[in-house]
Scaffold this motif. Structure first.
Motif, short mmCIF file in Angstrom:
data_model
loop_
_atom_site.label_atom_id
_atom_site.label_comp_id
_atom_site.label_asym_id
_atom_site.label_seq_id
_atom_site.Cartn_x
_atom_site.Cartn_y
_atom_site.Cartn_z
N ARG A 298 0.84 -1.20 0.00
CA ARG A 298 0.00 0.00 0.00
C ARG A 298 0.87 1.25 0.00
O ARG A 298 1.93 1.29 0.62
N ILE A 299 0.40 2.26 -0.68
CA ILE A 299 1.16 3.50 -0.77
C ILE A 299 1.07 4.27 0.54
O ILE A 299 0.03 4.29 1.20
N GLY A 300 2.19 4.89 0.91
CA GLY A 300 2.21 5.69 2.13
C GLY A 300 3.19 6.85 1.96
O GLY A 300 3.91 6.95 0.97
N PHE A 301 3.21 7.73 2.97
CA PHE A 301 4.12 8.87 2.94
C PHE A 301 5.44 8.53 3.62
O PHE A 301 5.46 7.86 4.66
N VAL A 302 6.53 8.99 3.06
CA VAL A 302 7.88 9.00 3.63
C VAL A 302 8.36 7.60 4.03
O VAL A 302 7.82 6.98 4.96
N GLY A 303 9.37 7.13 3.35
CA GLY A 303 9.93 5.83 3.66
C GLY A 303 11.27 5.62 2.97
O GLY A 303 11.68 6.38 2.09
N GLU A 304 11.96 4.56 3.37
CA GLU A 304 13.28 4.24 2.82
C GLU A 304 13.18 3.63 1.42
O GLU A 304 14.06 3.80 0.59
N GLN A 305 12.08 2.89 1.18
CA GLN A 305 11.96 2.16 -0.08
C GLN A 305 11.15 2.95 -1.10
O GLN A 305 10.09 3.50 -0.78
N ILE A 306 11.66 3.01 -2.33
CA ILE A 306 10.96 3.75 -3.38
C ILE A 306 9.68 3.01 -3.77
O ILE A 306 9.66 1.79 -3.86
#
Length: 409
Positions: free
Chosen positions: A315-323
């Motif tokens: 699921r799409i989310g805001f701000v993370g290490e993985q593109i």
């Protein structure tokens, strides 16, 4: 001083210097049993030049003539560059060199698509027992047979013929390799693809329906996304519409690339599909939206993280290490269009087309402004995005536009 003979100019003698009433450097040139003296004296007989300065000029002239006879070919009138016949590569070598050149300008995905077309031709050469064919042996007849082959080819995986667009891509890729070695690397005397007419009827069929969302359709998409999707999903779609960035480019955006103070996205060349750095202005609607998503763009701890990432279950989310991979949205986007009764031929990328058309018709932007927002160098690139402008305008114009110029008629 003894000068060694000149291997490139066996018909020329050694260089000599004459000092006297007239100073000059000379050598003898022999052709058809006739010998003539070739003299060079420019600047060697100037008035007011000291003896030491004149000696330097004569020595410089002597060395220059000597170097010319050593490195170039004298034809009796002038010195010519040494012509070296270019080495003719095989098609495999030629196509590898072409791909290496293209890698400097195109994304990995585009290069992969190029490789598909080239690999298909290589397999055809293997099939006809010409795997190591030299580039200049590829003629019009072979190309015609190749085009007939790909038009009749049945995919063993999908059990059906190749699409007309795939056929055109494969044909164009072969033509590009040949053209590269005809224009950029002048090894070929002509491009045999230019003389082939067979297969050039693969033009896109005219479609009455547009690939631009209407204002109502776009509003329905926004409302549906607010109700049935997570907030990052809506932000992603709005980024496409308002920034004109491609989905893959939005996925590559990191928090540090966004300056809320300057209302700008600084897209590095490595993150752009075209490998050209861009500055993308944040218009008021998308700027205000980003202010409300709960991301602190000034937080130092998240500067190197992607704005869009994964938050469980793909699921799409805001701000993370993985593109984030935007293709994970494809199924849910199609389902949304189906629920809203919108033709499923549309996809996320059509939001970019829609933005271009809406900005000209409803926002009053000029063609030049739209071109600048897209970061296009050539106007014809922008025209591709506006190909549906005419149809959209006629189909969705519900009222007469108020004219600015008013005449007493």
């Amino acid at each position: 001083m003894v000068v060694k003979p000149y291997p490139l100019n066996p018909q020329c003698s050694t260089v000599h210097i004459n000092i006297g009433k007239e100073n000059y450097v000379y050598f003898y040139y022999t052709a058809e049993n006739k010998r003539k003296q070739v003299k060079y004296k420019t600047g060697l007989n100037k008035v007011g030049v000291t003896k030491k300065e004149r000696e330097k000029l004569i020595k410089a002239m002597y060395n220059a003539i000597h170097d010319l006879l050593t490195t170039k070919i004298y034809d009796g009138r002038t010195f010519n560059e040494i012509y070296k016949k270019p080495v003719m590569p095989s098609f495999n070598q030629a196509s590898d060199a072409y791909l290496e050149n293209r890698k400097q300008f195109l994304s990995d995905k585009t290069i992969t698509n190029y490789e598909l077309g080239i690999t298909f031709f290589r397999k055809y050469l293997l099939k006809i027992d010409k795997a190591n064919i030299m580039l200049d042996c590829i003629d019009g007849e072979l190309i015609e047979n190749y085009i007939i082959y790909i038009k009749s080819y049945i995919s063993p995986l999908f059990k059906k013929p190749l699409s007309k667009f795939t056929i055109k891509e494969y044909k164009d890729r072969l033509g590009a390799v040949l053209d590269y070695w005809f224009t950029k690397k002048p090894v070929l005397s002509y491009n045999p693809m230019k003389s082939i007419r067979l297969g050039y009827d693969l033009k896109r069929e005219y479609q009455d329906n547009t690939t631009v969302f209407t204002v109502k359709q776009l509003q329905d998409i926004i409302e549906y996304t607010k109700k049935h999707r997570k907030p990052p999903y809506l932000t992603f779609l709005l980024m496409i519409y308002y920034t004109h960035l491609r989905p893959i480019e939005i996925c590559r955006v990191e928090v540090k690339d966004i300056s809320m103070d300057k209302r700008m996205i600084y897209l590095k060349a490595a993150k752009s599909k075209t490998r050209i750095a861009r500055k993308v202005a944040l218009d008021a609607p998308i700027y205000n939206h980003l202010c409300m998503i709960g991301v602190d763009f000034s937080d130092i701890s998240i500067q190197d993280k992607y704005l869009f990432s994964y938050h469980g279950n793909a699921r799409i989310g805001f701000v993370g290490e993985q593109i984030y991979n935007h293709k994970n949205m494809s199924y849910s986007f199609k389902k949304m269009l189906n629920d809203l009764g919108i033709d499923k031929k549309f996809n996320k990328y059509n939001l970019k087309h829609t933005a271009n058309v809406h900005e000209i018709i409803y926002e009053g932007m000029s063609f030049a402004e739209v071109q600048a927002k897209n970061g296009h160098t050539l106007s014809k690139t922008t025209e591709v995005y506006l190909r549906d402008l005419k149809d959209y305008y006629h189909e969705n114009r519900n009222e007469e536009k108020e004219r600015i110029l008013k005449f007493d008629i």
